[in-house]
Design a protein around this motif. Structure first.
Motif, PDB file in Angstrom:
ATOM      1  N   GLY A  58      -2.362   7.595  -0.891  1.00 41.51           N
ATOM      2  CA  GLY A  58      -3.207   8.006  -1.999  1.00 41.51           C
ATOM      3  C   GLY A  58      -3.784   9.399  -1.763  1.00 41.51           C
ATOM      4  O   GLY A  58      -3.256  10.177  -0.967  1.00 41.51           O
ATOM      5  N   GLN A  87       0.832  -1.190   0.000  1.00 36.39           N
ATOM      6  CA  GLN A  87       0.000   0.000   0.000  1.00 36.39           C
ATOM      7  C   GLN A  87       0.876   1.252   0.000  1.00 36.39           C
ATOM      8  O   GLN A  87       1.936   1.285   0.619  1.00 36.39           O
ATOM      9  CB  GLN A  87      -0.900   0.013   1.238  1.00 36.39           C
ATOM     10  CG  GLN A  87      -1.895  -1.147   1.302  1.00 36.39           C
ATOM     11  CD  GLN A  87      -2.985  -1.005   0.253  1.00 36.39           C
ATOM     12  OE1 GLN A  87      -3.571   0.063   0.086  1.00 36.39           O
ATOM     13  NE2 GLN A  87      -3.266  -2.091  -0.452  1.00 36.39           N
ATOM     14  N   LYS A  91      -5.909   8.863   2.138  1.00 38.82           N
ATOM     15  CA  LYS A  91      -6.172   7.428   2.066  1.00 38.82           C
ATOM     16  C   LYS A  91      -4.980   6.706   1.449  1.00 38.82           C
ATOM     17  O   LYS A  91      -4.036   7.326   0.977  1.00 38.82           O
ATOM     18  CB  LYS A  91      -7.431   7.178   1.235  1.00 38.82           C
ATOM     19  CG  LYS A  91      -8.694   7.786   1.831  1.00 38.82           C
ATOM     20  CD  LYS A  91      -9.903   7.479   0.960  1.00 38.82           C
ATOM     21  CE  LYS A  91     -11.173   8.072   1.551  1.00 38.82           C
ATOM     22  NZ  LYS A  91     -12.362   7.795   0.700  1.00 38.82           N
ATOM     23  N   THR A  92      -5.037   5.384   1.462  1.00 42.25           N
ATOM     24  CA  THR A  92      -3.993   4.578   0.831  1.00 42.25           C
ATOM     25  C   THR A  92      -4.561   3.910  -0.416  1.00 42.25           C
ATOM     26  O   THR A  92      -5.778   3.795  -0.585  1.00 42.25           O
ATOM     27  CB  THR A  92      -3.457   3.495   1.782  1.00 42.25           C
ATOM     28  OG1 THR A  92      -4.542   2.613   2.155  1.00 42.25           O
ATOM     29  CG2 THR A  92      -2.852   4.108   3.023  1.00 42.25           C
ATOM     30  N   ARG A  93      -3.683   3.490  -1.274  1.00 40.66           N
ATOM     31  CA  ARG A  93      -4.092   2.772  -2.479  1.00 40.66           C
ATOM     32  C   ARG A  93      -3.106   1.640  -2.736  1.00 40.66           C
ATOM     33  O   ARG A  93      -2.022   1.592  -2.147  1.00 40.66           O
ATOM     34  CB  ARG A  93      -4.115   3.714  -3.685  1.00 40.66           C
ATOM     35  CG  ARG A  93      -2.766   4.322  -4.030  1.00 40.66           C
ATOM     36  CD  ARG A  93      -2.822   5.117  -5.314  1.00 40.66           C
ATOM     37  NE  ARG A  93      -1.563   5.784  -5.612  1.00 40.66           N
ATOM     38  CZ  ARG A  93      -0.514   5.199  -6.184  1.00 40.66           C
ATOM     39  NH1 ARG A  93      -0.584   3.902  -6.512  1.00 40.66           N
ATOM     40  NH2 ARG A  93       0.598   5.865  -6.431  1.00 40.66           N
ATOM     41  N   ARG A  94      -3.498   0.733  -3.602  1.00 43.69           N
ATOM     42  CA  ARG A  94      -2.607  -0.369  -3.957  1.00 43.69           C
ATOM     43  C   ARG A  94      -1.385   0.150  -4.697  1.00 43.69           C
ATOM     44  O   ARG A  94      -1.508   0.935  -5.636  1.00 43.69           O
ATOM     45  CB  ARG A  94      -3.325  -1.401  -4.828  1.00 43.69           C
ATOM     46  CG  ARG A  94      -4.287  -2.293  -4.063  1.00 43.69           C
ATOM     47  CD  ARG A  94      -4.728  -3.452  -4.919  1.00 43.69           C
ATOM     48  NE  ARG A  94      -5.363  -3.010  -6.164  1.00 43.69           N
ATOM     49  CZ  ARG A  94      -5.699  -3.829  -7.154  1.00 43.69           C
ATOM     50  NH1 ARG A  94      -5.457  -5.111  -7.065  1.00 43.69           N
ATOM     51  NH2 ARG A  94      -6.286  -3.358  -8.235  1.00 43.69           N
TER      52      ARG A  94
END
Length: 214
Positions: A142, A139, A146-149
């Motif tokens: 983002g 991760q 937030k977080t993202r892949r």
């Protein structure tokens, strides 16, 4: 010595120019040729013109010893025609402007050489009760906190950042990786060309033919 690295893309072409003494760590300059979506023939032609004009301008102004292009991604089948069009036009213009043959290398080959091997990790997840697998690179931060892949490019970006190398865009980063790969393998050359002896031999004969035509 100067090496020009190109990452040709429909959303924007990354360019990197490395300069310095052979065997030493080069200085870098990068830029992006941004592209708008092209829906008509006229827009597609103008997109190609914008890319090639900037590349030819750099070649004329900097006279790089070698030019390297990241090979087109094989998994982008739905964009294959447009990507192939850009690659074909640029390769021809590079040769006509410089008399040199560009290297064309797969991204995985160059990334492994420049930043080291990137191992894929598979994770299992469920969709409507069915288990599936996908590749995971962890991760990363983002938008909006937030977080993202993460992607393989996020891994490359992090490794280069550890070396003090940052880039405004990932297209410019990819162009740097291509140029740095080439930098570590070549010396100044009058014809350019790849590290494949067969390609170089053909390049020499074609270079002579081009000179006769001119």
């Amino acid at each position: 010595m100067k090496v020009l690295g190109l990452d040709l893309s429909l959303r924007g072409t990354g360019i990197c120019l490395l300069e310095g003494e052979p065997g030493a760590e080069p200085t870098k300059r990068t830029e992006l040729v941004p592209m708008n979506e092209a829906k008509t023939v006229e827009e597609r032609v103008l997109r190609l013109v914008a890319i090639t004009e900037r590349i030819v301008s750099l070649i004329n102004g900097e006279n790089p010893d070698h030019i390297i292009i990241e090979a087109a991604a094989k998994d982008q089948k739905w964009q294959a025609a447009a990507i192939g069009e850009i690659h074909g036009v640029v390769k021809v213009q590079v040769y006509l402007a410089s008399g040199k043959f560009p290297w064309v290398k797969e991204s995985n080959t160059m990334r492994k050489e420049v930043v080291g091997e990137i191992k894929r990790v598979f994770v299992t997840y469920e969709v409507k009760g069915k288990k599936k697998r996908r590749v995971s690179y962890g991760q990363v931060p983002g938008a909006n906190g937030k977080t993202r892949r993460g992607t393989v490019k996020d891994v490359i970006e992090a490794r280069l950042k550890e070396r003090g190398l940052t880039f405004p865009t990932q297209d410019e980063m990819d162009a740097y990786v291509a140029a740095r790969f080439c930098w570590g393998k070549v010396a100044p050359s009058p014809i350019g060309g790849s590290d494949d002896p067969k390609e170089t031999k053909v390049g020499q004969s074609l270079s002579g033919a081009h000179q006769r035509l001119c």
